[in-house]
Motif scaffolding. Structure first.
Motif, PDB file in Angstrom:
ATOM      1  N   VAL A 140      15.751  -5.413  12.434  1.00  0.00           N
ATOM      2  CA  VAL A 140      15.905  -3.970  12.640  1.00  0.00           C
ATOM      3  C   VAL A 140      16.371  -3.305  11.349  1.00  0.00           C
ATOM      4  CG1 VAL A 140      17.205  -2.212  13.892  1.00  0.00           C
ATOM      5  CG2 VAL A 140      16.353  -4.245  15.090  1.00  0.00           C
ATOM      6  N   ARG A 141      17.350  -3.902  10.694  1.00  0.00           N
ATOM      7  CA  ARG A 141      17.878  -3.315   9.460  1.00  0.00           C
ATOM      8  C   ARG A 141      16.823  -3.314   8.357  1.00  0.00           C
ATOM      9  NH1 ARG A 141      22.399  -7.002  10.953  1.00  0.00           N
ATOM     10  NH2 ARG A 141      23.837  -5.747  12.225  1.00  0.00           N
ATOM     11  N   ASP A 142      15.992  -4.343   8.313  1.00  0.00           N
ATOM     12  CA  ASP A 142      14.937  -4.389   7.300  1.00  0.00           C
ATOM     13  C   ASP A 142      13.918  -3.280   7.516  1.00  0.00           C
ATOM     14  OD1 ASP A 142      16.109  -6.594   6.133  1.00  0.00           O
ATOM     15  OD2 ASP A 142      14.736  -8.052   7.049  1.00  0.00           O
TER      16      ASP A 142
ATOM     17  N   ARG B   9      13.492  -0.313   4.590  1.00  0.00           N
ATOM     18  CA  ARG B   9      12.237  -0.172   3.852  1.00  0.00           C
ATOM     19  C   ARG B   9      11.506   1.130   4.185  1.00  0.00           C
ATOM     20  NH1 ARG B   9      10.456  -6.588   3.725  1.00  0.00           N
ATOM     21  NH2 ARG B   9       8.705  -5.895   2.447  1.00  0.00           N
ATOM     22  N   GLY B  10      12.231   2.042   4.826  1.00  0.00           N
ATOM     23  CA  GLY B  10      11.745   3.398   4.960  1.00  0.00           C
ATOM     24  C   GLY B  10      10.877   3.698   6.164  1.00  0.00           C
ATOM     25  N   HIS B  11      10.868   2.802   7.149  1.00  0.00           N
ATOM     26  CA  HIS B  11      10.023   2.997   8.321  1.00  0.00           C
ATOM     27  C   HIS B  11      10.820   3.616   9.467  1.00  0.00           C
ATOM     28  CE1 HIS B  11       6.996   0.651   6.231  1.00  0.00           C
ATOM     29  NE2 HIS B  11       7.916  -0.280   6.007  1.00  0.00           N
ATOM     30  N   GLU B  12      10.087   4.172  10.422  1.00  0.00           N
ATOM     31  CA  GLU B  12      10.731   4.747  11.590  1.00  0.00           C
ATOM     32  C   GLU B  12      11.034   3.656  12.616  1.00  0.00           C
ATOM     33  OE1 GLU B  12      10.093   7.969  15.227  1.00  0.00           O
ATOM     34  OE2 GLU B  12       8.374   7.344  14.027  1.00  0.00           O
ATOM     35  N   LEU B  13      12.254   3.647  13.096  1.00  0.00           N
ATOM     36  CA  LEU B  13      12.669   2.741  14.163  1.00  0.00           C
ATOM     37  C   LEU B  13      12.559   3.481  15.489  1.00  0.00           C
ATOM     38  CD1 LEU B  13      13.915  -0.034  14.934  1.00  0.00           C
ATOM     39  CD2 LEU B  13      16.168   1.062  14.670  1.00  0.00           C
ATOM     40  N   ALA B  14      11.761   2.962  16.394  1.00  0.00           N
ATOM     41  CA  ALA B  14      11.552   3.592  17.696  1.00  0.00           C
ATOM     42  C   ALA B  14      11.691   2.537  18.784  1.00  0.00           C
ATOM     43  CB  ALA B  14      10.182   4.266  17.756  1.00  0.00           C
TER      44      ALA B  14
ATOM     45  N   ARG C 232       0.815  -1.221   0.000  1.00  0.00           N
ATOM     46  CA  ARG C 232       0.000   0.000   0.000  1.00  0.00           C
ATOM     47  C   ARG C 232       0.850   1.273   0.000  1.00  0.00           C
ATOM     48  NH1 ARG C 232      -5.181  -0.091  -1.708  1.00  0.00           N
ATOM     49  NH2 ARG C 232      -6.048  -2.146  -1.220  1.00  0.00           N
ATOM     50  N   GLY C 233       2.161   1.121  -0.061  1.00  0.00           N
ATOM     51  CA  GLY C 233       3.022   2.286  -0.045  1.00  0.00           C
ATOM     52  C   GLY C 233       2.978   3.050   1.262  1.00  0.00           C
ATOM     53  N   VAL C 234       2.764   2.335   2.366  1.00  0.00           N
ATOM     54  CA  VAL C 234       2.615   2.955   3.682  1.00  0.00           C
ATOM     55  C   VAL C 234       3.935   2.882   4.441  1.00  0.00           C
ATOM     56  CG1 VAL C 234       1.510   2.722   5.954  1.00  0.00           C
ATOM     57  CG2 VAL C 234       0.144   2.515   3.861  1.00  0.00           C
ATOM     58  N   LYS C 235       4.293   3.981   5.095  1.00  0.00           N
ATOM     59  CA  LYS C 235       5.419   4.014   6.014  1.00  0.00           C
ATOM     60  C   LYS C 235       4.874   4.117   7.435  1.00  0.00           C
ATOM     61  CE  LYS C 235       8.118   3.931   2.496  1.00  0.00           C
ATOM     62  NZ  LYS C 235       8.677   2.609   2.068  1.00  0.00           N
ATOM     63  N   ALA C 236       5.475   3.359   8.357  1.00  0.00           N
ATOM     64  CA  ALA C 236       4.949   3.244   9.717  1.00  0.00           C
ATOM     65  C   ALA C 236       6.081   3.403  10.721  1.00  0.00           C
ATOM     66  CB  ALA C 236       4.261   1.891   9.903  1.00  0.00           C
ATOM     67  N   THR C 237       5.708   3.387  11.986  1.00  0.00           N
ATOM     68  CA  THR C 237       6.668   3.442  13.088  1.00  0.00           C
ATOM     69  C   THR C 237       6.671   2.115  13.811  1.00  0.00           C
ATOM     70  OG1 THR C 237       6.472   5.832  13.405  1.00  0.00           O
ATOM     71  CG2 THR C 237       7.201   4.543  15.305  1.00  0.00           C
ATOM     72  N   PHE C 238       7.854   1.542  14.031  1.00  0.00           N
ATOM     73  CA  PHE C 238       7.999   0.251  14.696  1.00  0.00           C
ATOM     74  C   PHE C 238       8.658   0.474  16.061  1.00  0.00           C
ATOM     75  CE2 PHE C 238       7.322  -0.940  10.379  1.00  0.00           C
ATOM     76  CZ  PHE C 238       6.860  -2.245  10.365  1.00  0.00           C
ATOM     77  N   PHE C 239       7.842   0.410  17.124  1.00  0.00           N
ATOM     78  CA  PHE C 239       8.358   0.487  18.492  1.00  0.00           C
ATOM     79  C   PHE C 239       8.898  -0.890  18.862  1.00  0.00           C
ATOM     80  CE2 PHE C 239       5.204   3.919  18.369  1.00  0.00           C
ATOM     81  CZ  PHE C 239       5.929   4.972  18.906  1.00  0.00           C
TER      82      PHE C 239
END
Length: 293
Positions: free
Chosen positions: A79-81, A85-90, A59-66
């Motif tokens: 973590v590297r993936d 893939r353009g997501h926020e690492l939190a 869906r072309g969505v970028k998200a935040t991964f806590f």
């Protein structure tokens, strides 16, 4: 054109977030599974996060991964993936210990070790933190001081509802500067007849018909004119996860209810709304309200 059409909903981008922990690490299972036994359990988080990354890409969505430090240490490629893939690492802390169960110094060690580990593995600044089980409340507001001191720029650790495990129903419902340089971004609630109702994911997303969640987010976007914050866990899209024996009926229901439907509901949610990372929505130029004195 009415506000409920897809084109109208797309005017407001909502925050999609994932709490990266495995099925045996949820707080409700703490009385049944010792942390010392975590390494003995079948870990399924890498497969499940990979599936979520594919759903988001579709869906072309970028998200935040806590993300838990415990997970990151054992699965550095995960973590590297996320980052690649353009997501926020939190940060979700290191060992999924509730902030309310820790002393200030133990909390500091937990959130610092997680931040440093994630940054070393991901090669990016970790700006955000979410407390396990939304465990910052009236009894441990000192946690915000520690977060600010440790270099975090935002938290998403308060759920402004009444709940038997967490919640601070009288706290602000929208992003606010809780300490100088630190923003608290509560997960989304629906205000109705003087009470806040959960409308941002978790067990309620699995329990209620999908249309109810869609209506609540639509209403939040339309009435409040703000970005909603939604969250879910990788284990919630995994109906084949090992079942934990000996748990009480309430815990069993909460954890497993409609777990076989979650993935399709997430796919529909990604299609029905416009989504973005939390740092993109709340850090550049947030509309803030000062914490009430």
């Amino acid at each position: 054109m009415t506000p409920s059409t897809p084109a109208a909903r797309a005017r407001i981008r909502n925050a999609m977030s994932i709490d990266v922990e495995d099925y045996f690490q949820v707080s409700a299972f703490a009385p049944y599974i010792q942390r010392a036994d975590w390494d003995l359990r079948e870990c399924r988080v890498q497969r499940n996060v990979g599936r979520i990354l594919d759903l988001l890409d579709a869906r072309g969505v970028k998200a935040t991964f806590f993300t838990l430090g415990w997970i990151a240490q054992r699965y550095p490629q995960l973590v590297r993936d996320i980052v690649a893939r353009g997501h926020e690492l939190a940060s979700h802390g290191y060992a999924h210990e509730r902030a309310s169960d820790l002393s200030p110094e133990a909390f500091r060690q937990d959130i610092l070790s997680a931040k440093q580990l994630l940054e070393d593995l991901g090669g990016v600044e970790v700006k955000g933190y979410r407390a396990p089980s939304f465990s910052i409340g009236e009894s441990n507001l000192w946690a915000f001081d520690v977060l600010a001191d440790c270099g975090y720029r935002y938290s998403s650790s308060v759920y402004p509802i009444e709940h038997d495990h967490y919640g601070m129903p009288d706290s602000p419902r929208f992003a606010y500067e809780v300490r100088p340089g630190l923003i608290e971004v509560p997960v989304t609630t629906l205000r109705f007849r003087g009470r806040n109702y959960p409308s941002s994911g978790g067990g309620w997303f699995r329990l209620l018909p999908y249309g109810v969640t869609r209506w609540m987010i639509e209403r939040f976007n339309r009435i409040e004119g703000r970005s909603a914050v939604f969250y879910f866990h990788p284990w919630e899209i995994d109906p084949e996860q090992p079942r934990i024996s000996g748990i009480d009926a309430k815990t069993r229901f909460r954890h497993y209810v409609n777990i076989g439907r979650t993935e399709s509901r997430i796919e529909q949610l990604l299609a029905d709304f416009d989504w973005a990372r939390m740092d993109e929505l709340f850090l550049p130029a947030p509309v803030l309200q000062r914490e009430a004195a």
